[in-house]
Design an enzyme around this catalytic site. Structure first.
Site, PDB file in Angstrom:
ATOM      1  N   ASN A  69       0.956  -1.172   0.090  1.00 45.98           N
ATOM      2  CA  ASN A  69      -0.011  -0.003  -0.205  1.00 45.98           C
ATOM      3  C   ASN A  69       0.851   1.419   0.108  1.00 45.98           C
ATOM      4  O   ASN A  69       1.334   1.577   1.180  1.00 45.98           O
ATOM      5  CB  ASN A  69      -0.793  -0.114   1.253  1.00 45.98           C
ATOM      6  CG  ASN A  69      -1.620   1.214   1.278  1.00 45.98           C
ATOM      7  OD1 ASN A  69      -1.813   1.984   0.420  1.00 45.98           O
ATOM      8  ND2 ASN A  69      -2.644   1.299   2.418  1.00 45.98           N
ATOM      9  N   VAL A  70       0.730   2.050  -1.188  1.00 41.95           N
ATOM     10  CA  VAL A  70       1.768   3.135  -1.378  1.00 41.95           C
ATOM     11  C   VAL A  70       1.559   4.195  -0.340  1.00 41.95           C
ATOM     12  O   VAL A  70       1.918   5.282  -0.511  1.00 41.95           O
ATOM     13  CB  VAL A  70       2.127   3.637  -2.637  1.00 41.95           C
ATOM     14  CG1 VAL A  70       2.871   2.408  -3.490  1.00 41.95           C
ATOM     15  CG2 VAL A  70       0.853   3.701  -3.272  1.00 41.95           C
ATOM     16  N   SER A 149      -3.771  14.992 -14.443  1.00 38.18           N
ATOM     17  CA  SER A 149      -4.825  14.765 -15.004  1.00 38.18           C
ATOM     18  C   SER A 149      -4.965  16.171 -15.770  1.00 38.18           C
ATOM     19  O   SER A 149      -4.610  17.092 -15.515  1.00 38.18           O
ATOM     20  CB  SER A 149      -5.976  14.710 -13.971  1.00 38.18           C
ATOM     21  OG  SER A 149      -7.214  15.023 -14.468  1.00 38.18           O
ATOM     22  N   TYR A 162      -8.703  17.651  -5.932  1.00 33.41           N
ATOM     23  CA  TYR A 162      -8.051  16.510  -6.904  1.00 33.41           C
ATOM     24  C   TYR A 162      -7.284  17.544  -7.750  1.00 33.41           C
ATOM     25  O   TYR A 162      -6.142  17.121  -8.160  1.00 33.41           O
ATOM     26  CB  TYR A 162      -9.158  15.744  -7.552  1.00 33.41           C
ATOM     27  CG  TYR A 162      -8.712  14.807  -8.676  1.00 33.41           C
ATOM     28  CD1 TYR A 162      -7.819  13.586  -8.193  1.00 33.41           C
ATOM     29  CD2 TYR A 162      -8.903  15.141 -10.030  1.00 33.41           C
ATOM     30  CE1 TYR A 162      -7.386  12.872  -9.338  1.00 33.41           C
ATOM     31  CE2 TYR A 162      -8.609  14.304 -11.160  1.00 33.41           C
ATOM     32  CZ  TYR A 162      -7.792  13.157 -10.651  1.00 33.41           C
ATOM     33  OH  TYR A 162      -7.210  12.401 -11.601  1.00 33.41           O
ATOM     34  N   ALA A 164      -6.159  20.505  -7.721  1.00 38.40           N
ATOM     35  CA  ALA A 164      -5.115  21.231  -6.939  1.00 38.40           C
ATOM     36  C   ALA A 164      -3.724  20.027  -6.610  1.00 38.40           C
ATOM     37  O   ALA A 164      -2.584  20.315  -6.782  1.00 38.40           O
ATOM     38  CB  ALA A 164      -5.471  21.473  -5.457  1.00 38.40           C
ATOM     39  N   LYS A 166      -3.200  17.288  -8.372  1.00 33.67           N
ATOM     40  CA  LYS A 166      -2.435  17.027  -9.825  1.00 33.67           C
ATOM     41  C   LYS A 166      -1.867  18.202 -10.210  1.00 33.67           C
ATOM     42  O   LYS A 166      -0.809  17.918 -10.851  1.00 33.67           O
ATOM     43  CB  LYS A 166      -3.756  16.595 -10.675  1.00 33.67           C
ATOM     44  CG  LYS A 166      -4.475  15.272 -10.344  1.00 33.67           C
ATOM     45  CD  LYS A 166      -3.328  14.129 -10.398  1.00 33.67           C
ATOM     46  CE  LYS A 166      -4.345  12.811 -10.457  1.00 33.67           C
ATOM     47  NZ  LYS A 166      -3.466  11.565 -10.467  1.00 33.67           N
ATOM     48  N   ILE A 195     -10.779   8.839 -19.914  1.00 37.79           N
ATOM     49  CA  ILE A 195     -10.179   7.494 -20.197  1.00 37.79           C
ATOM     50  C   ILE A 195     -11.083   6.177 -19.581  1.00 37.79           C
ATOM     51  O   ILE A 195     -11.346   6.349 -18.440  1.00 37.79           O
ATOM     52  CB  ILE A 195      -8.942   7.151 -19.692  1.00 37.79           C
ATOM     53  CG1 ILE A 195      -7.609   8.341 -19.991  1.00 37.79           C
ATOM     54  CG2 ILE A 195      -8.181   5.886 -20.117  1.00 37.79           C
ATOM     55  CD1 ILE A 195      -7.512   8.736 -21.460  1.00 37.79           C
TER      56      ILE A 195
HETATM   57  N1  LIG Z   1     -10.021   7.427 -15.984  1.00 33.68           N
HETATM   58  C1  LIG Z   1      -9.938   8.918 -16.144  1.00 33.68           C
HETATM   59  O1  LIG Z   1     -10.362   9.009 -17.028  1.00 33.68           O
HETATM   60  C2  LIG Z   1      -8.513   9.526 -15.488  1.00 33.68           C
HETATM   61  C3  LIG Z   1      -8.425  11.132 -16.101  1.00 33.68           C
HETATM   62  C4  LIG Z   1      -7.375  11.883 -15.567  1.00 33.68           C
HETATM   63  C5  LIG Z   1      -6.425  10.937 -14.662  1.00 33.68           C
HETATM   64  N2  LIG Z   1      -6.809   9.832 -14.193  1.00 33.68           N
HETATM   65  C6  LIG Z   1      -5.834   9.211 -13.231  1.00 33.68           C
HETATM   66  O2  LIG Z   1      -5.298   8.054 -13.648  1.00 33.68           O
HETATM   67  C7  LIG Z   1      -4.698   7.316 -12.614  1.00 33.68           C
HETATM   68  C8  LIG Z   1      -5.261   5.782 -12.676  1.00 33.68           C
HETATM   69  O3  LIG Z   1      -6.405   5.695 -12.248  1.00 33.68           O
HETATM   70  P1  LIG Z   1      -7.611   4.580 -12.318  1.00 33.68           P
HETATM   71  O4  LIG Z   1      -8.886   4.707 -12.124  1.00 33.68           O
HETATM   72  O5  LIG Z   1      -7.215   3.795 -13.820  1.00 33.68           O
HETATM   73  O6  LIG Z   1      -6.709   3.619 -11.289  1.00 33.68           O
HETATM   74  P2  LIG Z   1      -7.428   2.476 -10.244  1.00 33.68           P
HETATM   75  O7  LIG Z   1      -8.059   3.118  -9.332  1.00 33.68           O
HETATM   76  O8  LIG Z   1      -7.934   1.597 -11.162  1.00 33.68           O
HETATM   77  O9  LIG Z   1      -5.964   1.801  -9.819  1.00 33.68           O
HETATM   78  C9  LIG Z   1      -4.884   0.982 -10.377  1.00 33.68           C
HETATM   79  C10 LIG Z   1      -4.715   0.211  -9.665  1.00 33.68           C
HETATM   80  O10 LIG Z   1      -4.021   0.724  -8.503  1.00 33.68           O
HETATM   81  C11 LIG Z   1      -4.254  -0.086  -7.443  1.00 33.68           C
HETATM   82  N3  LIG Z   1      -4.067   0.607  -6.029  1.00 33.68           N
HETATM   83  C12 LIG Z   1      -4.923   1.497  -5.529  1.00 33.68           C
HETATM   84  N4  LIG Z   1      -4.579   2.136  -4.406  1.00 33.68           N
HETATM   85  C13 LIG Z   1      -3.461   1.439  -4.084  1.00 33.68           C
HETATM   86  C14 LIG Z   1      -2.342   1.776  -3.107  1.00 33.68           C
HETATM   87  N5  LIG Z   1      -2.665   2.712  -2.191  1.00 33.68           N
HETATM   88  N6  LIG Z   1      -1.284   0.973  -3.291  1.00 33.68           N
HETATM   89  C15 LIG Z   1      -1.008   0.395  -4.193  1.00 33.68           C
HETATM   90  N7  LIG Z   1      -1.868   0.066  -5.134  1.00 33.68           N
HETATM   91  C16 LIG Z   1      -3.257   0.674  -5.245  1.00 33.68           C
HETATM   92  C17 LIG Z   1      -5.554  -0.555  -7.584  1.00 33.68           C
HETATM   93  O11 LIG Z   1      -5.934  -1.929  -6.800  1.00 33.68           O
HETATM   94  C18 LIG Z   1      -5.618  -1.030  -9.073  1.00 33.68           C
HETATM   95  O12 LIG Z   1      -5.216  -2.403  -9.353  1.00 33.68           O
HETATM   96  C19 LIG Z   1      -5.190   7.889 -11.307  1.00 33.68           C
HETATM   97  O13 LIG Z   1      -3.943   8.647 -10.985  1.00 33.68           O
HETATM   98  C20 LIG Z   1      -6.213   8.909 -11.717  1.00 33.68           C
HETATM   99  O14 LIG Z   1      -6.164  10.174 -10.971  1.00 33.68           O
HETATM  100  C21 LIG Z   1      -7.683   9.145 -14.564  1.00 33.68           C
END
Ligand SMILES: NC(=O)c1ccc[n+]([C@@H]2O[C@H](COP(=O)([O-])OP(=O)(O)OC[C@H]3O[C@@H](n4cnc5c(N)ncnc54)[C@H](O)[C@@H]3O)[C@@H](O)[C@H]2O)c1
Length: 268
Positions: A69-70, A149, A162, A164, A166, A195
């Site tokens: 867990n980071v 983001s 969020y 702020a 990013k 995405i």
């Molecule tokens: N989906 C979008 O449209 C979008 C847009 C802008 C930015 N983002 C950014 O993209 C990134 C990925 O988002 P997502 O929804 O695909 O990710 P997600 O929530 O699916 O997480 C990816 C993986 O990280 C793991 N994880 C979560 N917390 C953790 C922790 N504390 N320690 C270790 N592993 C952990 C999860 O189990 C998962 O397998 C994020 O930084 C998000 O802010 C997403």
């Protein structure tokens, strides 16, 4: 190894992916592996990392799961050390973990502020610092990629903290790039737009209507679009690029500057 893979200069390199168990992390892991990297997949849910690891193994590269867990400061040095030991080095780190909470600034409490900063900014600082220290200790060049983001590039109504956090990540990447350039460590960010991921957007109709009206390319992106940008930034193709944020958003940010909406939308 395909001929194309050699362009990337990643053959035999060792990559750590934070949040490698699904979505953007999974895409990034598979693309890096196809370009010649061995990967360590850090995830809260080790079964997810194991499943991605099996796909990586099918490309002929090695994959290792690191459960952790980071968001727990004490685990960060252990996670990075375990990944480095399993991989036998560390050349690339891509950090995926992050998420937004929904709410106006007036509704946002100090606890929400702290939680959002922890999830989107603080851990990235601590992990990147640990990784950079490892690269510096071994006198190895490296590449670090963070996920920001579009919300960090403009106002982010209903996701203000969020945004702020990013924006903070984008600034941090610039400072890391400057401070660590003498150590041959490049640091860049990717700013995704909308995405399609396993966690987000389980109401496709609503979001597709939004995409059609606001995103110039008239579609949401795929996790591979982020993985490909990460691959590029991690590779020798980007050897002279550091301190930048690459928008992967189908033109969303560019369109935000166009106050009357997109041509063809028949808006006043
Ligand atoms: N989906 C979008 O449209 C979008 C847009 C802008 C930015 N983002 C950014 O993209 C990134 C990925 O988002 P997502 O929804 O695909 O990710 P997600 O929530 O699916 O997480 C990816 C993986 O990280 C793991 N994880 C979560 N917390 C953790 C922790 N504390 N320690 C270790 N592993 C952990 C999860 O189990 C998962 O397998 C994020 O930084 C998000 O802010 C997403």
């Amino acid at each position: 190894m395909s001929q194309e893979a050699t362009f990337f200069g990643l053959t035999g390199k060792k990559a750590l992916i934070i949040g490698g168990g699904q979505g953007m992390g999974e895409s990034t892991a598979l693309l890096l592996a196809r370009a010649g990297c061995d990967v360590a997949l850090v995830d809260l849910v080790p079964e997810r990392a194991d499943a991605v690891g099996q796909q990586v193994a099918a490309t002929g590269r090695q994959a290792f799961t690191v459960a952790g867990n980071v968001l727990d400061d004490d685990q960060i040095p252990l996670i990075v050390a375990e990944a480095e030991a399993k991989l036998g080095g560390l050349d690339v780190m891509v950090s995926i973990v992050g998420a937004a909470v929904w709410g106006s600034l007036l509704e946002t409490t100090a606890d929400i502020w702290d939680e959002q900063m922890r999830l989107n900014l603080r851990y990235f600082f601590l992990v990147a610092k640990e990784v950079a220290q490892s690269m510096i200790r071994r006198d190895q060049p490296g590449a670090i990629v963070g996920i920001a983001s579009v919300d960090g590039q403009r106002a982010s109504p209903m996701r203000g903290v969020y945004g702020a956090a990013k924006a903070g990540l984008i600034s941090l990447v610039q400072t890391m790039a400057v401070e660590w350039a003498p150590h041959r460590i490049r640091v860049n960010a990717i700013a995704p737009g909308h995405i399609v991921t396993p966690r987000l957007y389980d109401t496709p109709q609503r979001v597709d209507a939004y995409a059609a009206s606001l995103i110039p390319m008239r579609a949401r992106g795929h996790t591979d679009d982020i993985g490909k940008a990460a691959l590029f930034l991690a590779s020798d193709m980007a050897r002279y690029i550091t301190g930048t944020t690459v928008d992967v958003d189908g033109g969303l940010l560019a369109a935000n500057l166009f106050p009357r909406g997109l041509p063809g939308n028949n808006r006043a």
